[in-house]
Write an enzyme that holds these catalytic residues in place. Sequence first.
Site, PDB file in Angstrom:
ATOM      1  N   ARG A  65     -63.562  -3.722 -98.035  1.00 44.30           N
ATOM      2  CA  ARG A  65     -64.034  -2.448 -97.721  1.00 44.30           C
ATOM      3  C   ARG A  65     -62.466  -1.286 -97.121  1.00 44.30           C
ATOM      4  NH1 ARG A  65     -68.005  -0.338 -93.398  1.00 44.30           N
ATOM      5  NH2 ARG A  65     -68.686   1.352 -93.786  1.00 44.30           N
ATOM      6  N   HIS A  69     -61.659   2.597 -97.920  1.00 46.48           N
ATOM      7  CA  HIS A  69     -61.611   3.457 -97.167  1.00 46.48           C
ATOM      8  C   HIS A  69     -60.850   3.704 -96.506  1.00 46.48           C
ATOM      9  CE1 HIS A  69     -66.006   2.569 -94.589  1.00 46.48           C
ATOM     10  NE2 HIS A  69     -65.367   2.641 -96.332  1.00 46.48           N
ATOM     11  N   ASP A  70     -59.367   3.408 -96.572  1.00 36.67           N
ATOM     12  CA  ASP A  70     -57.849   4.136 -96.596  1.00 36.67           C
ATOM     13  C   ASP A  70     -57.211   4.578 -97.371  1.00 36.67           C
ATOM     14  OD1 ASP A  70     -55.331   4.120 -95.492  1.00 36.67           O
ATOM     15  OD2 ASP A  70     -53.792   2.633 -96.889  1.00 36.67           O
ATOM     16  N   VAL A  73     -58.956   8.803 -97.401  1.00 39.58           N
ATOM     17  CA  VAL A  73     -58.461   9.754 -96.639  1.00 39.58           C
ATOM     18  C   VAL A  73     -57.027   9.818 -97.060  1.00 39.58           C
ATOM     19  CG1 VAL A  73     -58.437  10.238 -94.166  1.00 39.58           C
ATOM     20  CG2 VAL A  73     -60.396   8.323 -95.159  1.00 39.58           C
ATOM     21  N   GLY A  75     -55.334   9.638 -99.200  1.00 36.64           N
ATOM     22  CA  GLY A  75     -54.546   8.353-100.094  1.00 36.64           C
ATOM     23  C   GLY A  75     -54.400   6.595 -99.245  1.00 36.64           C
ATOM     24  N   ASP A  77     -52.098   4.398 -97.237  1.00 38.40           N
ATOM     25  CA  ASP A  77     -50.938   4.523 -97.006  1.00 38.40           C
ATOM     26  C   ASP A  77     -51.477   4.223 -95.397  1.00 38.40           C
ATOM     27  OD1 ASP A  77     -52.977   6.410 -95.272  1.00 38.40           O
ATOM     28  OD2 ASP A  77     -51.784   8.170 -95.815  1.00 38.40           O
ATOM     29  N   ASN A  97     -66.086   4.375 -90.024  1.00 35.09           N
ATOM     30  CA  ASN A  97     -65.160   3.230 -89.932  1.00 35.09           C
ATOM     31  C   ASN A  97     -65.475   3.054 -88.527  1.00 35.09           C
ATOM     32  OD1 ASN A  97     -64.012   4.195 -91.872  1.00 35.09           O
ATOM     33  ND2 ASN A  97     -62.626   4.503 -90.640  1.00 35.09           N
ATOM     34  N   PRO A 166     -67.810   9.607 -98.345  1.00 36.78           N
ATOM     35  CA  PRO A 166     -69.462   8.742 -98.902  1.00 36.78           C
ATOM     36  C   PRO A 166     -70.751   8.543 -97.766  1.00 36.78           C
ATOM     37  CG  PRO A 166     -68.906   7.395-100.741  1.00 36.78           C
ATOM     38  CD  PRO A 166     -67.846   8.109-100.130  1.00 36.78           C
ATOM     39  N   HIS A 196     -70.605  -4.074-103.330  1.00 31.59           N
ATOM     40  CA  HIS A 196     -71.744  -4.293-102.930  1.00 31.59           C
ATOM     41  C   HIS A 196     -72.612  -5.639-103.019  1.00 31.59           C
ATOM     42  CE1 HIS A 196     -71.680   0.438-101.038  1.00 31.59           C
ATOM     43  NE2 HIS A 196     -71.031  -0.269-100.402  1.00 31.59           N
ATOM     44  N   ASP A 241     -76.010  -7.910-100.932  1.00 28.76           N
ATOM     45  CA  ASP A 241     -76.920  -8.151-101.843  1.00 28.76           C
ATOM     46  C   ASP A 241     -77.460  -9.268-101.288  1.00 28.76           C
ATOM     47  OD1 ASP A 241     -77.271 -10.014-103.731  1.00 28.76           O
ATOM     48  OD2 ASP A 241     -75.014 -10.691-104.143  1.00 28.76           O
ATOM     49  N   ASP A 249     -70.003 -11.729-107.442  1.00 27.00           N
ATOM     50  CA  ASP A 249     -70.091 -11.321-109.157  1.00 27.00           C
ATOM     51  C   ASP A 249     -71.480 -10.413-109.415  1.00 27.00           C
ATOM     52  OD1 ASP A 249     -72.484 -11.584-107.424  1.00 27.00           O
ATOM     53  OD2 ASP A 249     -73.193 -13.915-107.603  1.00 27.00           O
TER      54      ASP A 249
HETATM   55  C1  HEM Z   1     -70.460   4.216-103.437  1.00 26.75           C
HETATM   56  C2  HEM Z   1     -70.733   4.617-102.290  1.00 26.75           C
HETATM   57  C3  HEM Z   1     -70.474   4.102-100.794  1.00 26.75           C
HETATM   58  C4  HEM Z   1     -71.558   4.072 -99.969  1.00 26.75           C
HETATM   59  C5  HEM Z   1     -72.446   5.169 -99.282  1.00 26.75           C
HETATM   60  C6  HEM Z   1     -70.634   2.692 -98.862  1.00 26.75           C
HETATM   61  C7  HEM Z   1     -71.374   2.486 -97.826  1.00 26.75           C
HETATM   62  C8  HEM Z   1     -71.194   1.579 -97.570  1.00 26.75           C
HETATM   63  C9  HEM Z   1     -72.091   0.938 -95.862  1.00 26.75           C
HETATM   64  C10 HEM Z   1     -73.029   1.904 -95.202  1.00 26.75           C
HETATM   65  C11 HEM Z   1     -71.159  -0.058 -96.091  1.00 26.75           C
HETATM   66  C12 HEM Z   1     -72.013  -0.421 -94.449  1.00 26.75           C
HETATM   67  C13 HEM Z   1     -71.533  -0.229 -93.505  1.00 26.75           C
HETATM   68  C14 HEM Z   1     -72.136  -0.828 -92.309  1.00 26.75           C
HETATM   69  O1  HEM Z   1     -72.877  -1.986 -92.087  1.00 26.75           O
HETATM   70  O2  HEM Z   1     -71.804   0.105 -90.774  1.00 26.75           O
HETATM   71  C15 HEM Z   1     -70.886  -0.410 -96.918  1.00 26.75           C
HETATM   72  C16 HEM Z   1     -69.940  -1.715 -96.025  1.00 26.75           C
HETATM   73  C17 HEM Z   1     -69.604  -2.853 -97.796  1.00 26.75           C
HETATM   74  N1  HEM Z   1     -68.934  -1.286 -98.670  1.00 26.75           N
HETATM   75 FE1  HEM Z   1     -69.367   0.348 -99.313  1.00 26.75          FE
HETATM   76  N2  HEM Z   1     -69.786   2.150 -99.912  1.00 26.75           N
HETATM   77  C18 HEM Z   1     -69.389   2.782-100.784  1.00 26.75           C
HETATM   78  C19 HEM Z   1     -68.542   2.009-101.976  1.00 26.75           C
HETATM   79  C20 HEM Z   1     -67.878   1.126-101.511  1.00 26.75           C
HETATM   80  C21 HEM Z   1     -66.486   0.748-102.499  1.00 26.75           C
HETATM   81  C22 HEM Z   1     -65.958   1.444-103.219  1.00 26.75           C
HETATM   82  C23 HEM Z   1     -66.495  -0.533-101.991  1.00 26.75           C
HETATM   83  C24 HEM Z   1     -64.618  -1.053-102.199  1.00 26.75           C
HETATM   84  C25 HEM Z   1     -64.582  -0.895-103.524  1.00 26.75           C
HETATM   85  C26 HEM Z   1     -67.042  -0.821-100.859  1.00 26.75           C
HETATM   86  C27 HEM Z   1     -67.076  -2.240-100.046  1.00 26.75           C
HETATM   87  C28 HEM Z   1     -68.197  -2.296 -99.166  1.00 26.75           C
HETATM   88  C29 HEM Z   1     -68.269  -3.535 -98.654  1.00 26.75           C
HETATM   89  C30 HEM Z   1     -67.679  -5.175 -99.391  1.00 26.75           C
HETATM   90  C31 HEM Z   1     -69.107  -3.940 -97.528  1.00 26.75           C
HETATM   91  C32 HEM Z   1     -69.333  -4.894 -96.729  1.00 26.75           C
HETATM   92  C33 HEM Z   1     -68.279  -4.650 -96.134  1.00 26.75           C
HETATM   93  C34 HEM Z   1     -68.697  -6.019 -94.454  1.00 26.75           C
HETATM   94  O3  HEM Z   1     -68.862  -6.938 -94.769  1.00 26.75           O
HETATM   95  O4  HEM Z   1     -67.315  -5.560 -93.433  1.00 26.75           O
HETATM   96  N3  HEM Z   1     -67.787   0.282-101.109  1.00 26.75           N
HETATM   97  N4  HEM Z   1     -70.849   0.196 -97.470  1.00 26.75           N
HETATM   98  C1  LIG Z   2     -50.783  14.213 -92.334  1.00 29.33           C
HETATM   99  O1  LIG Z   2     -49.940  14.917 -92.528  1.00 29.33           O
HETATM  100  C2  LIG Z   2     -50.040  15.613 -93.474  1.00 29.33           C
HETATM  101  C3  LIG Z   2     -48.268  16.793 -93.547  1.00 29.33           C
HETATM  102  O2  LIG Z   2     -49.642  17.697 -92.491  1.00 29.33           O
HETATM  103  C4  LIG Z   2     -51.228  16.092 -94.058  1.00 29.33           C
HETATM  104  O3  LIG Z   2     -50.950  16.672 -95.150  1.00 29.33           O
HETATM  105  C5  LIG Z   2     -52.077  15.269 -94.223  1.00 29.33           C
HETATM  106  O4  LIG Z   2     -53.347  15.690 -94.577  1.00 29.33           O
HETATM  107  C6  LIG Z   2     -51.871  14.384 -92.755  1.00 29.33           C
HETATM  108  N1  LIG Z   2     -53.050  13.092 -92.829  1.00 29.33           N
HETATM  109  C7  LIG Z   2     -54.215  12.352 -93.185  1.00 29.33           C
HETATM  110  C8  LIG Z   2     -54.524  11.426 -92.786  1.00 29.33           C
HETATM  111  O5  LIG Z   2     -54.876  14.207 -92.809  1.00 29.33           O
END
Ligand code: HEM
Ligand SMILES: *[C@@H]1O[C@H](CO)[C@@H](O)[C@H](O)[C@H]1NC(C)=O
Length: 321
Positions: A65, A69-70, A73, A75, A77, A97, A166, A196, A241, A249
């Site tokens: 996750r 989240h990196d 936002v 890219g 980075d 976060n 999202p 998830h 899950d 899985d």
């Molecule tokens: C599609 C939109 C997505 C939404 C709305 C979403 C939302 C969330 C939320 C609300 C949580 C729980 C956070 C908390 O308890 O504070 C969560 C957990 C998690 N998300 Fe997502 N997520 C999304 C997509 C993704 C993607 C793309 C990934 C990774 C490829 C991902 C990986 C995970 C994992 C692995 C957890 C569990 C983290 C842990 O146990 O520490 N999620 N997500």
């Molecule tokens: C960091 O700065 C660049 C250049 O000002 C900007 O385009 C970028 O969005 C900034 N990074 C973040 C995470 O906002």
Amino acid sequence: MATAAARCQLLLVAVALAPLLAGVAGVQLSSRFYDRRCPKLQSIVRSAVAQAVATEPRMGASILRLFFHDCFVNGCDASILLDDTASFTGEKNAGPNANSVRGYAVIDAIKTQVEAACSATVSCADIVALAARDSVNLLGGPTWTVQLGRRDALNASQSAANSNLPGPGSSLDTLITMFGNKGLSPRDMTALSGAHTIGQARCTTFRDRIYSDANVNATFAALRQQTCPQTGGDATLAPIDVTTPDTFDTAYFENLASRQGLFHSDQELYNGGSQDVLVRMYRRRASTFFVDFAKAMVRMGNLAPSADTPTEIRLDCKKIN
Ligand code: HEM
Ligand SMILES: *[C@@H]1O[C@H](CO)[C@@H](O)[C@H](O)[C@H]1NC(C)=O
Ligand SMILES: *[C@@H]1O[C@H](CO)[C@@H](O)[C@H](O)[C@H]1NC(C)=O
């Protein structure tokens, strides 16, 4: 006129210094980027993640996750890893976060080991990309080749983290749009949501779903209500899950088919809309899910910071050099 040897020496100096200098983004990634620069990199990351996951399986989910989240936002980075400073409010305390994203200490510890093996060479962003891949694989999921050569940002943005990620109440349209904004297709989005199948979530993120959502399995809602009351208990965890939260899985898609998606956003993928067909396919065929997930992870990992973002190879993932 400089001799060939002198020119060569200059070039060597320039190459050696390059990673230390703040440069611009937009680099071409390559799977072999560190083959000579840091040959032990991948084994260091793999064994550190293996140890972390053996201690606590959920850490694999948390690291996966963290990468998402990196990347969403500005890219991939490593902006998410920066602590707040006087000049910017970072991402760690952004809504999606705060008290939620975990794994920072694992990444920092890997960085320390990597610096000891090859100093000022490997970006924090690449370490996160490798650790996410290994996390998935160690929990039973697919593996893939990670493209490398990312660079670390000198800034971070709490407001961008608040607006680009999202939330669990998102509709299918919103999910498709938000991933589309990152150049990811609906199919990428649905495959990536399969993440998830591992990890845990806080009551506050799924309370609406289990008390007032349509299209929720009543037995499942009642089960989750036992530890997530209507008021209080915001931080109490539940597995995302319901069956196998520590195994990567196809159970996530199985859950959607029985209306047991934990978030409203999860169930949106199987609610009579455009992704139903894909959910059914992933549920039937793990191999298709794994292939699509790996491809989508590579695509998400290609998200680059905007070209005017100053970058460097950070020495400590928590702060700029
Ligand atoms: C599609 C939109 C997505 C939404 C709305 C979403 C939302 C969330 C939320 C609300 C949580 C729980 C956070 C908390 O308890 O504070 C969560 C957990 C998690 N998300 Fe997502 N997520 C999304 C997509 C993704 C993607 C793309 C990934 C990774 C490829 C991902 C990986 C995970 C994992 C692995 C957890 C569990 C983290 C842990 O146990 O520490 N999620 N997500
Ligand atoms: C960091 O700065 C660049 C250049 O000002 C900007 O385009 C970028 O969005 C900034 N990074 C973040 C995470 O906002
Ligand atoms: C609801 O979930 C239970 C398991 O908790 C399952 O046996 C049942 O088939 C589900 N109902 C529907 C309508 O999918």
